[in-house]
Design an enzyme around this catalytic site. Structure first.
Site, mmCIF file in Angstrom:
data_model
loop_
_atom_site.group_PDB
_atom_site.id
_atom_site.type_symbol
_atom_site.label_atom_id
_atom_site.label_comp_id
_atom_site.label_asym_id
_atom_site.label_seq_id
_atom_site.Cartn_x
_atom_site.Cartn_y
_atom_site.Cartn_z
ATOM 1 C CB CYS A 117 -9.319 26.891 8.451
ATOM 2 S SG CYS A 117 -9.623 28.446 9.083
ATOM 3 C CB CYS A 119 -13.985 28.243 10.678
ATOM 4 S SG CYS A 119 -13.458 27.811 8.766
ATOM 5 C CB CYS A 127 -10.649 31.253 10.841
ATOM 6 S SG CYS A 127 -11.955 31.139 9.649
ATOM 7 C CE LYS A 203 -11.108 32.493 3.682
ATOM 8 N NZ LYS A 203 -10.923 31.457 4.392
ATOM 9 N NE ARG A 213 -18.404 31.914 6.072
ATOM 10 C CZ ARG A 213 -18.197 33.168 6.367
ATOM 11 N NH1 ARG A 213 -19.191 33.813 6.577
ATOM 12 N NH2 ARG A 213 -17.060 33.911 6.181
ATOM 13 N NE ARG A 225 -15.156 32.627 8.531
ATOM 14 C CZ ARG A 225 -15.674 31.771 9.335
ATOM 15 N NH1 ARG A 225 -15.468 31.999 10.691
ATOM 16 N NH2 ARG A 225 -16.473 30.644 8.966
ATOM 17 C CD GLU A 241 -2.499 39.563 4.774
ATOM 18 O OE1 GLU A 241 -1.693 38.670 4.657
ATOM 19 O OE2 GLU A 241 -3.183 39.870 5.684
ATOM 20 C CE LYS A 256 -12.500 31.186 0.084
ATOM 21 N NZ LYS A 256 -12.294 30.885 1.310
ATOM 22 C CB SER A 282 -19.725 28.562 -1.957
ATOM 23 O OG SER A 282 -19.603 29.554 -0.864
ATOM 24 C CE1 TYR A 320 -16.988 24.110 -3.556
ATOM 25 C CE2 TYR A 320 -16.779 26.558 -4.458
ATOM 26 C CZ TYR A 320 -16.738 25.274 -3.416
ATOM 27 O OH TYR A 320 -16.331 25.664 -1.888
HETATM 28 C C1 PBG Z 1 -12.283 28.215 5.741
HETATM 29 C C2 PBG Z 1 -12.742 28.470 4.093
HETATM 30 C C3 PBG Z 1 -13.856 29.251 3.715
HETATM 31 C C4 PBG Z 1 -13.712 28.967 2.288
HETATM 32 C C5 PBG Z 1 -12.590 28.322 2.262
HETATM 33 N N1 PBG Z 1 -11.852 27.970 3.347
HETATM 34 C C6 PBG Z 1 -14.987 29.758 4.312
HETATM 35 C C7 PBG Z 1 -14.847 31.016 5.275
HETATM 36 O O1 PBG Z 1 -13.704 31.669 5.157
HETATM 37 O O2 PBG Z 1 -15.734 31.425 5.904
HETATM 38 C C8 PBG Z 1 -15.014 29.777 1.275
HETATM 39 C C9 PBG Z 1 -14.676 28.894 -0.006
HETATM 40 C C10 PBG Z 1 -15.997 28.963 -0.596
HETATM 41 O O3 PBG Z 1 -16.715 29.839 -0.428
HETATM 42 O O4 PBG Z 1 -16.107 28.544 -1.711
HETATM 43 N N2 PBG Z 1 -11.718 29.314 6.419
HETATM 44 ZN ZN ZN Z 2 -11.787 29.420 8.509
#
Ligand code: PBG
Ligand code: ZN
Length: 331
Positions: A117, A119, A127, A203, A213, A225, A241, A256, A282, A320
């Site tokens: 990605c 970002c 992204c 996602k 983040r 986003r 998708e 996700k 997260s 995690y």
């Molecule tokens: C990057 C990305 C993100 C996550 C995984 N890859 C964050 C986002 O899209 O802002 C999130 C993973 C998490 O929150 O554990 N695109």
């Molecule tokens: Zn990203």
């Protein structure tokens, strides 16, 4: 009277009738990596999660292997940002170096997945590349425009550089249209037909990514986003998708986040015969950390959550808790 309690009488009976079992081989451990030496930097929003420099990562992964986990996904925490994320595909970039070191030390005994990605590598934190014609003013900041095709070309370069370093699986997470196809073509053209793709297919634009983040330093400077990640009110769109990612050449598809999206996981499993991953993100982890009053309580919560994700239909779970779970299940 139907006596369903008969099979709940003892642990042995309950175990014998249990339908869903967590398996360490299906778990993927996420790692945040950074430049430097001897760094094992705590992430305040995610107790128990750290940003690792290469030397510390190698030690950590030794422990991960001992806990019985043999796959991980890497996220770069980069200090070198620009407008188009060019540092993400530099041959000697952060992720590229880490992948080479991991592969040198652990070889094929470790499955290395890389997040693909922009970002973490763009100054604005989006992204994708922001359209040139689009000057960002305060009033426009809610509706930024991302240049889809420019972005997927860059994603293909990033994925190729990860494959060159030795990544087993590349995982595009920017939710651009056609990202899987662009990456598949780029890999195949350059002799990496054996590098697999795990699409972050469905996602969602979720509020559960906040702690990530902070950990990755990938938050947006402005806007949101929602013009590329999915609207959480939709489920048909998630299936579309996923279907498109499969057509474009994904080897694994992903839903996700996981916990607030178990219905999507279940539908995806019902509709597609392909390995299905779910990302226990997260915010889901941080909520439990805030709530659990003891390690024992955290362990029970984590097992319940991960089992529910598996029961919904996920084959692969990114969490995690992967390493902790390995240690918990062993003792
Ligand atoms: C990057 C990305 C993100 C996550 C995984 N890859 C964050 C986002 O899209 O802002 C999130 C993973 C998490 O929150 O554990 N695109
Ligand atoms: Zn990203």
């Amino acid at each position: 009277m139907y006596r369903l309690r008969r099979l709940r009488k003892s642990q042995a009976l309950r175990d014998s009738a249990a339908q869903t079992h967590l398996s360490l081989s299906n778990l993927v451990m996420p790692y945040f990596v950074r430049e430097g030496r001897k760094m094992r930097q705590p992430v305040s929003a995610m107790p128990g999660v750290f940003r690792f420099s290469q030397d510390e990562l190698l030690k950590e992964v030794e422990q991960l292997r001992r806990a019985g986990i043999s796959s991980l996904i890497l996220f770069g925490v980069s200090g070198e940002k620009d407008d188009s994320g060019a540092n993400a595909y530099s041959e000697n970039g952060l992720i590229q170096k880490m992948v080479r070191a991991l592969k040198k030390n652990f070889g094929d005994e470790l499955a290395v997945i890389t997040d693909v990605c922009l970002c973490g590598y763009t100054k604005h934190g989006h992204c994708g590349v922001i359209e040139k014609s689009h000057k960002v003013t305060k009033s426009q900041s809610r509706q930024i425009k991302i240049d889809n095709n420019k972005t997927i070309n860059i994603l293909a370069k990033i994925a190729l550089s990860h494959a060159r370093a030795g990544a087993d699986i590349v995982a595009p997470s920017s939710m651009m249209d056609g990202q899987v196809q662009a990456i598949r073509e780029g890999l195949d053209k350059n002799g990496f037909s054996q590098t697999a793709i795990m699409g972050y297919s469905a996602k969602f634009a979720s509020n559960f990514y906040g702690p990530f983040r902070e950990a990755a330093g990938s938050g947006m400077k402005f806007g949101n986003r929602k013009s590329y990640q999915m609207d959480f009110r939709n489920s048909d769109e998630a299936l579309r998708e996923i279907e498109l990612d499969i057509q474009e050449g994904a080897d694994i598809v992903m839903v996700k986040p996981a916990l607030a999206y178990l219905d999507i996981i279940a539908k995806a499993k019902e509709n597609f015969a392909i390995p299905l991953a779910a990302f226990n993100v997260s915010g889901e982890y941080a909520m439990v950390k805030a709530y659990a009053q003891s390690v024992e309580a955290e362990k029970e919560l984590a097992i319940e959550i991960l089992t529910s994700i598996k029961r919904a239909g996920a084959d692969i779970i990114i969490s995690y808790w992967a390493k902790d779970l390995g240690q918990w299940l062993k003792t």
